[in-house]
Write an enzyme that holds these catalytic residues in place. Structure first.
Site, PDB file in Angstrom:
ATOM      1  N   GLY A  67       0.831  -1.192   0.000  1.00  0.00           N
ATOM      2  CA  GLY A  67       0.000   0.000   0.000  1.00  0.00           C
ATOM      3  C   GLY A  67       0.870   1.248   0.000  1.00  0.00           C
ATOM      4  O   GLY A  67       2.067   1.200   0.293  1.00  0.00           O
ATOM      5  N   GLY A 115       0.423  -5.196   0.579  1.00  0.00           N
ATOM      6  CA  GLY A 115      -0.768  -5.108  -0.245  1.00  0.00           C
ATOM      7  C   GLY A 115      -0.639  -5.813  -1.582  1.00  0.00           C
ATOM      8  O   GLY A 115      -1.643  -6.235  -2.163  1.00  0.00           O
ATOM      9  N   GLU A 138       5.434  -5.754   7.645  1.00  0.00           N
ATOM     10  CA  GLU A 138       4.728  -4.708   8.393  1.00  0.00           C
ATOM     11  C   GLU A 138       5.345  -4.371   9.742  1.00  0.00           C
ATOM     12  O   GLU A 138       5.311  -3.211  10.185  1.00  0.00           O
ATOM     13  CB  GLU A 138       3.263  -5.116   8.573  1.00  0.00           C
ATOM     14  CG  GLU A 138       2.429  -5.053   7.309  1.00  0.00           C
ATOM     15  CD  GLU A 138       2.657  -6.220   6.349  1.00  0.00           C
ATOM     16  OE1 GLU A 138       2.153  -6.162   5.226  1.00  0.00           O
ATOM     17  OE2 GLU A 138       3.362  -7.191   6.734  1.00  0.00           O
ATOM     18  N   ASP A 146      -1.545  -7.645   7.136  1.00  0.00           N
ATOM     19  CA  ASP A 146      -2.969  -7.499   6.825  1.00  0.00           C
ATOM     20  C   ASP A 146      -3.242  -8.079   5.448  1.00  0.00           C
ATOM     21  O   ASP A 146      -2.546  -8.981   5.013  1.00  0.00           O
ATOM     22  CB  ASP A 146      -3.384  -6.020   6.949  1.00  0.00           C
ATOM     23  CG  ASP A 146      -2.721  -5.117   5.913  1.00  0.00           C
ATOM     24  OD1 ASP A 146      -1.618  -5.446   5.428  1.00  0.00           O
ATOM     25  OD2 ASP A 146      -3.311  -4.062   5.577  1.00  0.00           O
TER      26      ASP A 146
END
Length: 349
Positions: A67, A115, A138, A146
């Site tokens: 992301g 992502g 992360e 995630d």
């Protein structure tokens, strides 16, 4: 369909092609890309003239680096509303890819992180290469894996997923296949020909012509010490076991974990273990949405992105500063319901 220069949408010979198109940012995902992918996939799901989807990334560096975390950083500093909205839409897309009614081919070449894993690794035909550099990194920015990452990590053989989650270290295409993040291996220098064959000949013929047996997975070869060292109840137990194992890869893993956000490590350990007990990708994404919404309010998320990507001093000042200082209550606070929670009830009707 809405035109969007950040994700190129086309159809050739019954194949819907999605090209992530921010090569200077290694195709990092933004709101427009998530919206564009979602719109195209929903349209194609009901279009009998499209039988296959092909996901690829522009440029030479990789499919997708994750992301757009600098945008998330600015959102976090302003209260986090934009970040929460982005994750909400992104996780709906991840789940939709996971249950997509048509063949979904993801070319996981070069850098595929965060992502990028979310838009690729839930597809039905996942192709890794000799240049694949995959990671769920992360914890290095005070965040929690995630995009359905904890679903995949928790289902990897033994403790390989925990090792990847707590170190944040990249792994190879061969490792990705061994860990359940990918299915097929195509040499990088033949990937363009493979993609063209998907369009002209169909997925099965393309795989038959270009997929080869992957090399041995380096991570799988180290499962004995990984399973042993990551069996501990807490991050502190795991680090102690890694240190006790002596010099070499275990010590290197301990050194890497020592640089990560202590609270993110503790929450990640709990998140992966919870994900193992949840039945569906959607159940896991709902839990991940809670940890993401908690992260955006945390000190370490802003501080981690500042240190790694904004000021780039590579010297984050974590709070709590040590693994020993993280309490069970600190961890539990990451799993409280979000307001509003992510839900798939409307999606599944």
């Amino acid at each position: 369909m809405t035109q969007n220069e950040d994700v190129l949408v086309s159809v050739r010979n019954g194949v819907g092609i999605l090209t992530l198109n921010r090569p200077k940012a290694i195709n990092s995902l933004n709101d427009a890309m998530v919206a564009g992918m979602s719109e195209a996939l929903h349209a194609w799901a009901d279009d009998d003239s499209v039988h296959t989807v092909l996901l690829t990334g522009a440029g030479e560096r990789g499919l997708c680096a994750g992301g757009d975390v600098v945008a998330l950083y600015h959102s976090a500093k302003a209260g986090g509303a934009d970040a929460r909205r982005f994750w909400f839409d992104e996780y709906l897309l991840n789940a939709y890819i996971g249950r997509y009614p048509k063949t979904y081919v993801a070319l996981m070449d070069g850098i595929v992180m965060g992502g990028g894993v979310g838009v690729a690794a839930h597809g039905s035909v996942r192709v890794a290469t000799d240049t694949t550099k995959m990671a769920m990194p992360e914890v290095g920015i005070g965040f929690i894996p995630d995009v359905g990452g904890t679903y995949l990590l928790s289902r990897a053989p033994g403790a390989l997923g925990l090792h990847a989650a707590l170190t944040g270290a990249p792994f190879s295409g061969a490792d990705a296949i061994a860990m359940g993040f990918a299915d097929h291996y195509v040499p990088h220098d033949q990937l363009a020909d493979f993609a063209e064959a998907v369009v002209t000949d169909g997925v099965n013929k393309a795989l038959a012509a270009y997929a080869i047996d992957p090399p041995a997975s380096p991570l799988l070869a180290q499962r004995d010490w990984i399973d042993e060292c990551y069996a501990g109840d807490t991050v502190a137990d795991i680090v102690a076991a890694l240190r006790a194992h002596g010099a070499g890869p275990a010590a290197e893993a301990a050194d890497l974990i020592a640089t990560r956000s202590p609270i993110a490590l503790a929450v990640t350990l709990e998140a992966v273990r919870r994900a193992a007990k949840l039945e569906t990708l959607e159940d896991v994404l709902c839990e991940e949405y809670r940890t993401s919404c908690a992260s955006v309010k945390s000190h370490d998320f802003v501080e981690g992105i500042r240190a790694q990507l904004v000021d780039k001093d590579r010297n984050p000042q974590w709070d709590p500063a040590s693994i020993a200082a993280v309490t069970p209550a600190d961890v539990e606070a990451y799993f409280v319901p979000a307001e509003p929670d992510l839900t798939f009830q409307e999606e599944n009707k």
